[in-house]
Design an enzyme around this catalytic site. Structure first.
Site, mmCIF file in Angstrom:
data_model
loop_
_atom_site.group_PDB
_atom_site.id
_atom_site.type_symbol
_atom_site.label_atom_id
_atom_site.label_comp_id
_atom_site.label_asym_id
_atom_site.label_seq_id
_atom_site.Cartn_x
_atom_site.Cartn_y
_atom_site.Cartn_z
ATOM 1 N N ALA A 144 67.237 44.116 20.607
ATOM 2 C CA ALA A 144 68.026 42.531 20.654
ATOM 3 C C ALA A 144 69.028 43.577 19.643
ATOM 4 C CB ALA A 144 68.222 41.511 20.437
ATOM 5 N N SER A 145 70.583 43.999 20.034
ATOM 6 C CA SER A 145 70.832 44.439 18.863
ATOM 7 C C SER A 145 71.074 43.926 17.608
ATOM 8 C CB SER A 145 71.946 45.509 19.225
ATOM 9 O OG SER A 145 71.528 46.568 20.017
#
Length: 401
Positions: A71-72
């Site tokens: 998840a950025s």
């Protein structure tokens, strides 16, 4: 008695902090960020971690240090959404499904009239994204398990294409799937660093109007970058592109056998002032530019002069000589107490240090200048005008100021 904050409170606080410190949000992107719950897409992660401005790994890589999927960082996600400029009703392609969170944000932005297609080469990642999107109420997002380099022609043409994976080149298939006037935002890897570049298609040309420093898991299938250790323990590394002739053995010898020298420029920066533009200025016309990575272990054990940013400092490599960016504190100017300079090793240390100083001075004369990337397919003629061109297998990239 302190009450544990709710997910909504933590979400709003994260967005508030972005607005204050990192990202100029548009009203639509702000609304989407306050609407979609990030915690839904990373189950098993505590709420404070879910709403910290940091990446969260969802699939480790057994063969290397970089995760296969994550998840950025939320502020990077927000920056790229602002760059993308989604309009209601847009048809959007996302490359790299990740957790599904980004696709949910895109679905909020394009609304019911629009369409979002998200593709990922990894079956586990695609399944995770599909499951989480269904759980969050975004069943209408189309998730496909597929090589992202091929795109999704069945739902083309796209008004917007967003890549959530690092790329070294613009795949030929994407040109065919992005409509005239459409926007492409991708983390473009170039000379050892990655920029999120926002581009608009104008016939057979992509022209940038914004770029921001970022970091992403590289896409599978593009092999344009090389990494080489400069010491026996691989704690000092150089990152360079496949088209660059870097003599790794000679560079290793220069660090091992030579005493480093230092030279300082006239350019000073404040404690929170970015000097990352030095790297871009240096790449505009100098094919010797790479990236130096020095780990904490190396700084503790090796007699190496400390780079400005140990994990990513611009480096000039020339035969058995190298020079890289350093920063030194001087109390002469309270507003800008740090002075930029160069550390250099090898037989051409003095000359190479001065070359890097020249790049620093050029940057310092126009710190706010915005560079522009112009990208054309490799089969087309390169863009006209002065600038520095890099040819890649499927693209020609021109950097100008």
């Amino acid at each position: 008695m302190n009450q544990t904050p709710t997910a909504g409170e933590l979400r709003d606080n994260l967005v508030d902090q972005m607005i204050l410190h990192t990202v100029s949000l548009t009203p639509d992107v702000e609304r989407a960020l306050r609407t979609v719950g990030r915690e839904t897409f990373i189950p098993g992660v505590d709420l404070r971690t879910a709403y910290a401005d940091q990446a969260v790994t969802i699939k480790d890589n057994p063969n290397g240090p970089l995760a296969l999927s994550c998840a950025s960082v939320p502020s990077v996600v927000a920056t790229m959404l602002v760059q993308l400029g989604v309009q209601r009703g847009d048809n959007i392609l996302e490359i790299g499904a990740g957790t599904g969170y980004n696709a949910a944000l895109l679905a909020e932005l394009t609304g019911a009239p629009g369409r979002v297609t998200s593709i990922d080469i990894d079956s586990d990642v695609a399944l995770h994204a599909r499951t989480m999107l269904d759980r969050a109420g975004y069943e209408h997002v189309h998730v496909i398990e597929r090589d992202g380099l091929t795109g999704a022609p069945e739902n083309a043409p796209y008004d917007r294409i967003l890549a959530a994976v690092g790329l070294w080149d613009v795949p030929a298939a994407w040109w065919d799937q992005l409509r005239e006037g459409g926007r492409l935002v991708l983390p473009l890897r170039w000379r050892g660093q990655t920029r999120s570049v926002a581009l608009t298609r104008r016939s057979d040309t992509l022209v940038s109007d914004d770029m921001a420093l970022c970091g992403f898991v590289p896409i599978i299938g593009q092999d344009g970058e090389r990494t080489a250790a400069l010491d026996a323990d691989a704690t000092i590394r150089v990152h360079y592109d496949a088209d660059q002739a870097v003599d790794v053995d000679a560079l290793s010898g220069s660090l091992r056998d030579a005493q480093g020298i230092e030279a300082l420029s006239e350019q000073r920066v404040g404690g929170k002032e970015s000097f990352d533009g030095v790297w871009l200025r240096a790449t505009a016309g100098d094919d010797r530019v790479c990236r130096l990575e020095v780990t904490p272990d190396a700084l503790a054990q090796e007699p190496i002069i400390r780079p400005a940013v140990p994990s990513r400092s611009p480096l000039l490599a020339d035969g058995g000589s190298l020079a890289y960016l350093i920063v030194r504190r001087e109390g002469i100017e309270p507003q800008r107490p740090f002075r930029l300079g160069a550390a250099a090793y090898g037989p051409r240390a003095q000359a190479l240090a001065q070359d890097l100083i020249a790049h620093i001075e050029t940057w310092g004369k126009a710190r706010t200048a915005v560079p522009r990337l112009t990208i054309t397919p490799a089969k087309s003629s390169p863009a006209a005008g002065p600038g520095h061109e890099i040819s890649k297998p499927e693209s020609r990239i021109m950097l100008t100021y």
